[in-house]
Design an enzyme around this catalytic site. Sequence first.
Site, PDB file in Angstrom:
ATOM      1  N   HIS A  98       0.897  -1.282   0.005  1.00  0.00           N
ATOM      2  CA  HIS A  98       0.105  -0.150   0.056  1.00  0.00           C
ATOM      3  C   HIS A  98       0.858   1.153  -0.026  1.00  0.00           C
ATOM      4  O   HIS A  98       2.154   1.116   0.344  1.00  0.00           O
ATOM      5  CB  HIS A  98      -0.899   0.014   1.424  1.00  0.00           C
ATOM      6  CG  HIS A  98      -0.154   0.024   2.688  1.00  0.00           C
ATOM      7  ND1 HIS A  98       0.508  -0.876   3.154  1.00  0.00           N
ATOM      8  CD2 HIS A  98       0.485   1.033   3.404  1.00  0.00           C
ATOM      9  CE1 HIS A  98       1.263  -0.641   4.267  1.00  0.00           C
ATOM     10  NE2 HIS A  98       1.392   0.962   3.995  1.00  0.00           N
ATOM     11  N   HIS A 138       5.902   6.271  -0.749  1.00  0.00           N
ATOM     12  CA  HIS A 138       6.732   5.109  -1.132  1.00  0.00           C
ATOM     13  C   HIS A 138       5.656   4.052  -0.828  1.00  0.00           C
ATOM     14  O   HIS A 138       4.687   4.184  -0.083  1.00  0.00           O
ATOM     15  CB  HIS A 138       7.878   5.121  -0.200  1.00  0.00           C
ATOM     16  CG  HIS A 138       7.385   4.898   1.270  1.00  0.00           C
ATOM     17  ND1 HIS A 138       7.106   6.106   1.965  1.00  0.00           N
ATOM     18  CD2 HIS A 138       7.233   3.966   2.203  1.00  0.00           C
ATOM     19  CE1 HIS A 138       6.803   5.760   3.264  1.00  0.00           C
ATOM     20  NE2 HIS A 138       6.833   4.254   3.410  1.00  0.00           N
TER      21      HIS A 138
HETATM   22  O1  3AM Z   1       3.729   2.520   4.656  1.00  0.00           O
HETATM   23  P1  3AM Z   1       4.709   2.154   5.346  1.00  0.00           P
HETATM   24  O2  3AM Z   1       4.950   0.613   5.240  1.00  0.00           O
HETATM   25  O3  3AM Z   1       6.073   2.774   5.324  1.00  0.00           O
HETATM   26  O4  3AM Z   1       5.414   1.533   9.061  1.00  0.00           O
HETATM   27  C1  3AM Z   1       3.958   1.462   9.129  1.00  0.00           C
HETATM   28  C2  3AM Z   1       3.430   1.588   7.756  1.00  0.00           C
HETATM   29  O5  3AM Z   1       4.518   2.190   6.906  1.00  0.00           O
HETATM   30  C3  3AM Z   1       3.640   2.958   9.567  1.00  0.00           C
HETATM   31  O6  3AM Z   1       2.340   2.943   9.056  1.00  0.00           O
HETATM   32  C4  3AM Z   1       2.214   2.383   7.802  1.00  0.00           C
HETATM   33  C5  3AM Z   1       1.055   1.506   7.956  1.00  0.00           C
HETATM   34  O7  3AM Z   1       1.185   0.699   8.806  1.00  0.00           O
HETATM   35  N1  3AM Z   1       3.558   3.247  11.157  1.00  0.00           N
HETATM   36  C6  3AM Z   1       3.488   2.276  12.137  1.00  0.00           C
HETATM   37  N2  3AM Z   1       3.665   2.654  13.136  1.00  0.00           N
HETATM   38  C7  3AM Z   1       3.897   4.261  12.810  1.00  0.00           C
HETATM   39  C8  3AM Z   1       4.031   5.279  13.700  1.00  0.00           C
HETATM   40  N3  3AM Z   1       4.208   5.107  15.089  1.00  0.00           N
HETATM   41  C9  3AM Z   1       4.071   4.394  11.549  1.00  0.00           C
HETATM   42  N4  3AM Z   1       4.137   5.622  11.205  1.00  0.00           N
HETATM   43  C10 3AM Z   1       4.175   6.715  12.115  1.00  0.00           C
HETATM   44  N5  3AM Z   1       4.179   6.388  13.385  1.00  0.00           N
END
Ligand code: 3AM
Length: 178
Positions: A37, A121
């Site tokens: 995603h 990304h």
């Molecule tokens: O889209 P990506 O994979 O970069 O890493 C988690 C994921 O990012 C991020 O939110 C997206 C959906 O789960 N994520 C998880 N915990 C987080 C946090 N505490 C976070 N982003 C910011 N703060």
Amino acid sequence: MRLFVAIDLPWELREQLAGLAWRGIPGARWVPVENYHLTLRFIGETQGWQAEEIDHALAALRGKAFPLTLAGVGTFAKAGRATQLWAGVERNPPLEHLQAKIETALQRAGLAPERRRFVPHVTLARLDNAAEMKLAGFVQQHNLFRAEPIAVEHFTLFSSRLGKEQAAYVAEVEYPLG
Ligand code: 3AM
């Protein structure tokens, strides 16, 4: 409920991304194809009432459909260590505009502002002590990756349940873009 807002990707594109996953990086935990995603806004844990306000705020948002092209690969690092391997997004003002609208809507719904800069990304792998040389090789090998453009006609509120191996994401609500 743990929530985030993201762009859901069509299956053809997911399969193309899965084609980039490569066994040759020890320490890489590849994201399963069903979890790909493009995050627009991480929300985190919310109470039921707050989830409802978030849903109302997102439903009230008026956005336009736009094309999006994934291109290139790269890494994020924290304290000098690579943590994430991702596919990038070609420069896309309508995407940035949508993200900004979502940020405003969520702040109106009572969320604290997101401090981190939006770097669009699609995460391909999370990294634990992956060798720099292997990562550099991967980035070099896939630098010219460019997918077919897709039409983004909705965005999605996802819930996420953290599992031992991988998170399980559920598309809770889709918000159409006109
Ligand atoms: O889209 P990506 O994979 O970069 O890493 C988690 C994921 O990012 C991020 O939110 C997206 C959906 O789960 N994520 C998880 N915990 C987080 C946090 N505490 C976070 N982003 C910011 N703060």
